[in-house]
Design a protein around this motif. Structure first.
Motif, mmCIF file in Angstrom:
data_model
loop_
_atom_site.group_PDB
_atom_site.id
_atom_site.type_symbol
_atom_site.label_atom_id
_atom_site.label_comp_id
_atom_site.label_asym_id
_atom_site.label_seq_id
_atom_site.Cartn_x
_atom_site.Cartn_y
_atom_site.Cartn_z
ATOM 1 N N ASP A 1 1.006 -0.561 2.985
ATOM 2 C CA ASP A 1 0.329 -1.773 2.511
ATOM 3 C C ASP A 1 -0.950 -1.426 1.756
ATOM 4 O O ASP A 1 -1.243 -1.999 0.704
ATOM 5 C CB ASP A 1 0.006 -2.716 3.677
ATOM 6 C CG ASP A 1 1.246 -3.334 4.302
ATOM 7 O OD1 ASP A 1 2.334 -3.268 3.682
ATOM 8 O OD2 ASP A 1 1.129 -3.865 5.428
ATOM 9 N N GLU B 1 -0.209 -0.019 -1.720
ATOM 10 C CA GLU B 1 0.167 -1.096 -2.634
ATOM 11 C C GLU B 1 -1.072 -1.853 -3.122
ATOM 12 O O GLU B 1 -1.221 -2.128 -4.319
ATOM 13 C CB GLU B 1 1.128 -2.048 -1.926
ATOM 14 C CG GLU B 1 1.651 -3.164 -2.789
ATOM 15 C CD GLU B 1 2.592 -4.074 -2.015
ATOM 16 O OE1 GLU B 1 2.463 -5.294 -2.178
ATOM 17 O OE2 GLU B 1 3.423 -3.560 -1.256
ATOM 18 N N GLN B 2 -1.965 -2.175 -2.206
ATOM 19 C CA GLN B 2 -3.173 -2.918 -2.569
ATOM 20 C C GLN B 2 -4.099 -2.090 -3.454
ATOM 21 O O GLN B 2 -4.673 -2.607 -4.423
ATOM 22 C CB GLN B 2 -3.909 -3.374 -1.311
ATOM 23 C CG GLN B 2 -3.171 -4.457 -0.564
ATOM 24 C CD GLN B 2 -3.839 -4.808 0.760
ATOM 25 O OE1 GLN B 2 -4.879 -4.263 1.107
ATOM 26 N NE2 GLN B 2 -3.220 -5.715 1.494
ATOM 27 N N ASN C 1 -3.239 0.382 -5.451
ATOM 28 C CA ASN C 1 -2.618 0.515 -6.774
ATOM 29 C C ASN C 1 -2.790 -0.755 -7.590
ATOM 30 O O ASN C 1 -3.054 -0.695 -8.789
ATOM 31 C CB ASN C 1 -1.143 0.879 -6.645
ATOM 32 C CG ASN C 1 -0.944 2.341 -6.283
ATOM 33 O OD1 ASN C 1 -1.770 3.189 -6.587
ATOM 34 N ND2 ASN C 1 0.151 2.632 -5.613
ATOM 35 N N THR C 2 -2.660 -1.910 -6.941
ATOM 36 C CA THR C 2 -2.850 -3.190 -7.620
ATOM 37 C C THR C 2 -4.277 -3.321 -8.134
ATOM 38 O O THR C 2 -4.507 -3.838 -9.232
ATOM 39 C CB THR C 2 -2.526 -4.368 -6.668
ATOM 40 O OG1 THR C 2 -1.184 -4.218 -6.215
ATOM 41 C CG2 THR C 2 -2.684 -5.696 -7.356
ATOM 42 N N ALA C 3 -5.236 -2.827 -7.351
ATOM 43 C CA ALA C 3 -6.648 -2.922 -7.715
ATOM 44 C C ALA C 3 -7.082 -1.806 -8.673
ATOM 45 O O ALA C 3 -8.237 -1.759 -9.089
ATOM 46 C CB ALA C 3 -7.516 -2.888 -6.468
ATOM 47 N N GLY C 4 -6.159 -0.890 -8.991
ATOM 48 C CA GLY C 4 -6.497 0.197 -9.905
ATOM 49 C C GLY C 4 -7.297 1.308 -9.254
ATOM 50 O O GLY C 4 -7.965 2.077 -9.935
ATOM 51 N N ASP D 1 -6.620 4.333 -7.823
ATOM 52 C CA ASP D 1 -5.669 5.412 -7.598
ATOM 53 C C ASP D 1 -6.235 6.499 -6.689
ATOM 54 O O ASP D 1 -5.487 7.152 -5.961
ATOM 55 C CB ASP D 1 -5.229 6.021 -8.931
ATOM 56 C CG ASP D 1 -4.452 5.021 -9.776
ATOM 57 O OD1 ASP D 1 -3.826 4.113 -9.193
ATOM 58 O OD2 ASP D 1 -4.484 5.148 -11.016
ATOM 59 N N ALA E 1 -5.645 5.296 -3.229
ATOM 60 C CA ALA E 1 -4.200 5.278 -2.988
ATOM 61 C C ALA E 1 -3.698 6.696 -2.701
ATOM 62 O O ALA E 1 -2.832 6.884 -1.836
ATOM 63 C CB ALA E 1 -3.469 4.686 -4.180
#
Length: 149
Positions: A63, A66-67, A69-72, A74, A77
């Motif tokens: 989770d 995913e969050q 990566n969505t927020a940029g 990396d 992540a």
């Protein structure tokens, strides 16, 4: 001490000797979570409970990845991904799609489930068999599909 918890402790010692800083940090985090639960609940964890905890930690990492990566983010992540890899080392081999479908079909038969109201009965039979070896969200979808057909 459960076999799995002992294995995690042994891996921590190996990581210390190898001076694997990131790996050591993740293993210590796992052991801290296990210890926290033992102290809070005043119990000695068995392998099934350790697997459930590791499965939960794995889900949290997925989770977070995913969050991030969505927020940029990396960089964050990547850290979560490394932790996820270490956690997965202690989980059993994941089940294949065909194995999951067979387990669900057998549980539907064994529970005598007829419709969606019986989903809890089916999940109660399936969960102990797949704990730590499959995503419960995917299992839930398989059970819904089996009960709707």
């Amino acid at each position: 001490m459960s076999e799995l918890k002992k294995r995690i402790s042994d891996e921590m010692k190996a990581a210390m000797r190898a001076k694997a800083k990131e790996r050591l940090g993740t293993i210590r985090m796992i052991l801290a979570e296990l210890k926290r639960i033992e102290v809070d609940e005043r119990i000695e964890l068995d392998d099934a409970r350790v697997l459930a905890i590791l499965d939960k930690m794995q889900k949290q990492r997925r989770d977070s990845i995913e969050q991030f990566n969505t927020a940029g983010r990396d960089d964050l992540a990547d850290i979560e991904q490394q932790e996820l890899l270490v956690i997965r080392e202690f989980l059993p081999q994941p089940l294949t799609e065909a194995e999951l479908e067979a387990i669900v079909a057998q549980a539907v038969t064994d529970s005598g489930a007829q419709n969606m109201q019986d989903m809890g009965k089916v999940m109660a039979l399936v969960k102990p068999q797949v704990q730590g070896r499959a995503d419960m969200g995917a299992i839930s979808k398989l059970v819904k599909t089996a009960l709707n057909s």
